[in-house]
Enzyme design. Structure first.
Site, PDB file in Angstrom:
ATOM      1  N   LYS A 268       0.834  -1.198   0.000  1.00  0.00           N
ATOM      2  CA  LYS A 268       0.000   0.000   0.000  1.00  0.00           C
ATOM      3  C   LYS A 268       0.872   1.254   0.000  1.00  0.00           C
ATOM      4  CE  LYS A 268      -3.910  -1.873   2.637  1.00  0.00           C
ATOM      5  NZ  LYS A 268      -4.927  -1.680   1.579  1.00  0.00           N
ATOM      6  N   ARG A 342     -10.200 -11.559   1.769  1.00  0.00           N
ATOM      7  CA  ARG A 342     -11.043 -12.607   1.177  1.00  0.00           C
ATOM      8  C   ARG A 342     -10.342 -13.967   1.230  1.00  0.00           C
ATOM      9  NH1 ARG A 342     -11.228  -9.274  -4.332  1.00  0.00           N
ATOM     10  NH2 ARG A 342     -10.933  -7.615  -2.789  1.00  0.00           N
TER      11      ARG A 342
HETATM   12  N1  BES Z   1      -8.065  -3.801   4.331  1.00  0.00           N
HETATM   13  C1  BES Z   1      -8.208  -3.392   2.988  1.00  0.00           C
HETATM   14  C2  BES Z   1      -9.503  -2.627   2.713  1.00  0.00           C
HETATM   15  C3  BES Z   1      -9.684  -1.300   3.395  1.00  0.00           C
HETATM   16  C4  BES Z   1      -9.427  -0.137   2.724  1.00  0.00           C
HETATM   17  C5  BES Z   1     -10.168  -1.218   4.684  1.00  0.00           C
HETATM   18  C6  BES Z   1      -9.625   1.090   3.330  1.00  0.00           C
HETATM   19  C7  BES Z   1     -10.363  -0.009   5.283  1.00  0.00           C
HETATM   20  C8  BES Z   1     -10.106   1.154   4.605  1.00  0.00           C
HETATM   21  C9  BES Z   1      -8.194  -4.600   2.078  1.00  0.00           C
HETATM   22  O1  BES Z   1      -7.408  -5.663   2.508  1.00  0.00           O
HETATM   23  C10 BES Z   1      -7.630  -4.160   0.780  1.00  0.00           C
HETATM   24  O2  BES Z   1      -6.488  -3.806   0.740  1.00  0.00           O
HETATM   25  N2  BES Z   1      -8.439  -4.183  -0.287  1.00  0.00           N
HETATM   26  C11 BES Z   1      -8.003  -3.757  -1.553  1.00  0.00           C
HETATM   27  C12 BES Z   1      -8.531  -4.726  -2.581  1.00  0.00           C
HETATM   28  C13 BES Z   1      -7.945  -4.541  -3.950  1.00  0.00           C
HETATM   29  C14 BES Z   1      -6.492  -4.927  -3.941  1.00  0.00           C
HETATM   30  C15 BES Z   1      -8.720  -5.377  -4.924  1.00  0.00           C
HETATM   31  C16 BES Z   1      -8.559  -2.356  -1.809  1.00  0.00           C
HETATM   32  O3  BES Z   1      -9.676  -2.088  -1.387  1.00  0.00           O
HETATM   33  O4  BES Z   1      -7.844  -1.553  -2.376  1.00  0.00           O
HETATM   34 MN    MN Z   2      -5.403  -5.458   1.910  1.00  0.00          MN
END
Ligand code: BES
Ligand code: MN
Ligand code: ZN
Length: 490
Positions: A268, A342
């Protein structure tokens, strides 16, 4: 903080402060009541426009002429026709924060009817939470409030007990979600859950890495392998005593508990990455709900499964393109290591099925895309079973938690096709919250299942008039309400 019931009237209640709720443009009967209690001062506030009952506004009247209490705290509730259980909880919360700031030790609060008693206690209690447990100096809040008395007849005792249990579960969930990643790795989350279980009288089993390997949870292990912290799965079991009729329902609650989500190799951006300590809020909500369920003893058995990992880009981390085999036997191509929630939920859902659950609900901070869709106001709700979803939405409405149903038809599943494995863990850019749910659906079938995406609602980004900035504890009250009603035929 202690909660009591009393049949006293607003005039007779003895407390440092009495809380009264006032609609915008109160009808003449209500206006007369407040005037009588305050020797006309309430009417004067209205006449001068100092207090109009606007939502979340407050006014204090000291030494009100018609009351025993030292202070009357009026809380504006906005227009009567827009009022709701969500707003009553907020208004009770505004009162809680105003009283906490004023140094009052005891409060008495107006509430009429069972739903109002619950809303008032839950809202008031939620407002008193502060996330400042690591401040060492005088800045750390030290609450003076010792008791709140709800002005309602003793027939409301059950409603009060239920509200107190739900509020305590919600508080526990917030404490857990507030913990930083260094202090709460999976092992410590498991210890906290098991200490709670011992206190609450729940059976608790912690599946360690060895056991997880025996169970062949390849998707969860793939996420965990990038971290020095080993994974853990918390399993909490509530079983009703005696022979209550559970209507054949065995509720399974599954909560995502990524104690920190860096994204892994698909790392991230650093801005706001600190926020990803709350990526275990779904698991925390399930743990908090189980604490309340243990206290309230619904007729249906409940099994909670909380898969916990840290998602790190260590030297052993999984790579984009890796293929993992889930506990169900299905294979997954991991195209993006940041779509880790997931993966761990897939194995946890399979495990819940093998435990004999008949109905499933999962809660997870699963996608940024749900925040794009719904903002910070509503949790996203996804299902493979309309009737089961309706039960959950009813529970959410009764609990005063805003949740909004999203689509999940078969067309979304096609977006996860992989040329090499049974499915990929991500789809194309758009509709990300729905494709995430479509992924989980494979592992929930054939059971009726609801997925709650709480990424936008588990954390208050700003301070609210009724809550501190920080973890919200969303989901706890809905899951408790659902568990209490699960055995009833719909
Ligand atoms: N934990 C994150 C989602 C999230 C984002 C929670 C902002 C709280 C606030 C999750 O694991 C994630 O990183 N999801 C990705 C999915 C993508 C790679 C398809 C996302 O939402 O960017
Ligand atoms: Mn994630
Ligand atoms: Zn995550």
């Amino acid at each position: 903080m202690k909660y009591f019931l009393s049949g006293d009237s607003l005039a007779d209640a003895s407390a440092d402060a009495v809380v009264g709720f006032v609609f915008e443009e109160p009808n003449s009967a209500a206006a007369e009541l407040w005037d009588a209690l305050t020797g006309g001062l309430a009417g004067e506030l209205f006449a001068r426009g100092e207090f109009k009952g606007k939502l979340h506004s407050t006014a204090r009247i000291h030494r009100p002429a018609g009351m025993q209490a030292g202070q009357l705290l009026l809380i504006g509730c906005g227009p009567q026709e827009k009022f709701s259980s969500v707003l009553l909880r907020e208004c009770a919360g505004v009162a809680g924060r105003a009283l906490r700031a004023s140094g009052a030790r005891s409060a008495a609060i107006q509430a009429r009817g069972e739903d109002a008693v619950r809303a008032v206690v839950e809202g008031f209690s939620a407002a008193l939470y502060e996330p400042d447990c690591y401040k060492t100096g005088s800045e750390r809040s030290s609450p003076t409030l010792e008791s709140a008395t709800v002005l309602a007849p003793s027939a409301q005792r059950g409603a009060l007990e239920r509200a107190v249990a739900a509020a305590e579960g919600q508080r526990f969930a917030r404490e857990l979600a507030n913990e930083p990643g260094n202090i709460l790795p999976p092992r410590v989350l498991a210890e906290r859950a098991s200490a709670m279980a011992a206190q609450a009288g729940l059976a608790c089993e912690i599946l360690d890495e060895g056991r997880i390997r025996e169970l062949k949870m390849g998707a969860l292990l793939g996420v965990a392998q990038g971290s020095a912290e080993p994974p853990a799965i918390v399993v909490l079991r509530y079983r009703p005593r005696g022979t209550q009729d559970a209507g054949g329902v065995h509720l399974g609650l599954v909560g995502k508990a990524v104690t920190f989500d860096t994204g892994g190799i698909s790392i991230k951006p650093s801005a706001e990455m600190d926020r990803m300590k709350y990526d275990m809020a779904g698991g925390a909500a399930v743990i908090g709900a189980m604490q309340a369920i243990a206290a309230l003893r619904p007729p249906a058995p409940v099994t909670a499964v909380i898969p916990s990992v840290e998602n790190m880009p260590g030297g052993g981390a999984q790579r984009p393109g890796d293929v993992v085999t889930t506990m169900s036997g299905k294979t997954v191509e991991v195209l993006n290591t940041d779509a880790e929630g997931r993966l761990i939920l897939a194995d946890a859902l399979t495990y819940a099925q093998r435990q004999g659950c008949t109905h499933l609900v999962d809660a997870a901070t699963l996608t940024g895309a749900v925040v794009v869709a719904l903002g910070y106001e509503n949790s996203g709700v996804f299902t493979n079973d309309a009737a089961w979803q309706e039960r959950l939405l009813q529970a959410a409405a009764a609990a005063g938690e805003k949740m909004w149903p999203m689509p999940l038809d078969d067309a979304y599943a096609a977006l996860l096709e992989s040329p090499i494995a049974d499915m990929a863990n991500v789809g194309p850019r758009w509709g990300g919250a729905v494709t995430a749910a479509a992924f989980l659906k494979h592992f929930a079938a054939p059971l009726p299942w609801v997925h709650l995406d709480i990424a936008g609602t588990a954390w208050y980004e700003e301070q609210k008039p009724y809550a501190a900035k920080g973890p919200s504890g969303v989901g706890v009250r809905t899951l408790v309400a659902l568990a209490l009603n699960a055995a009833q035929p719909s």
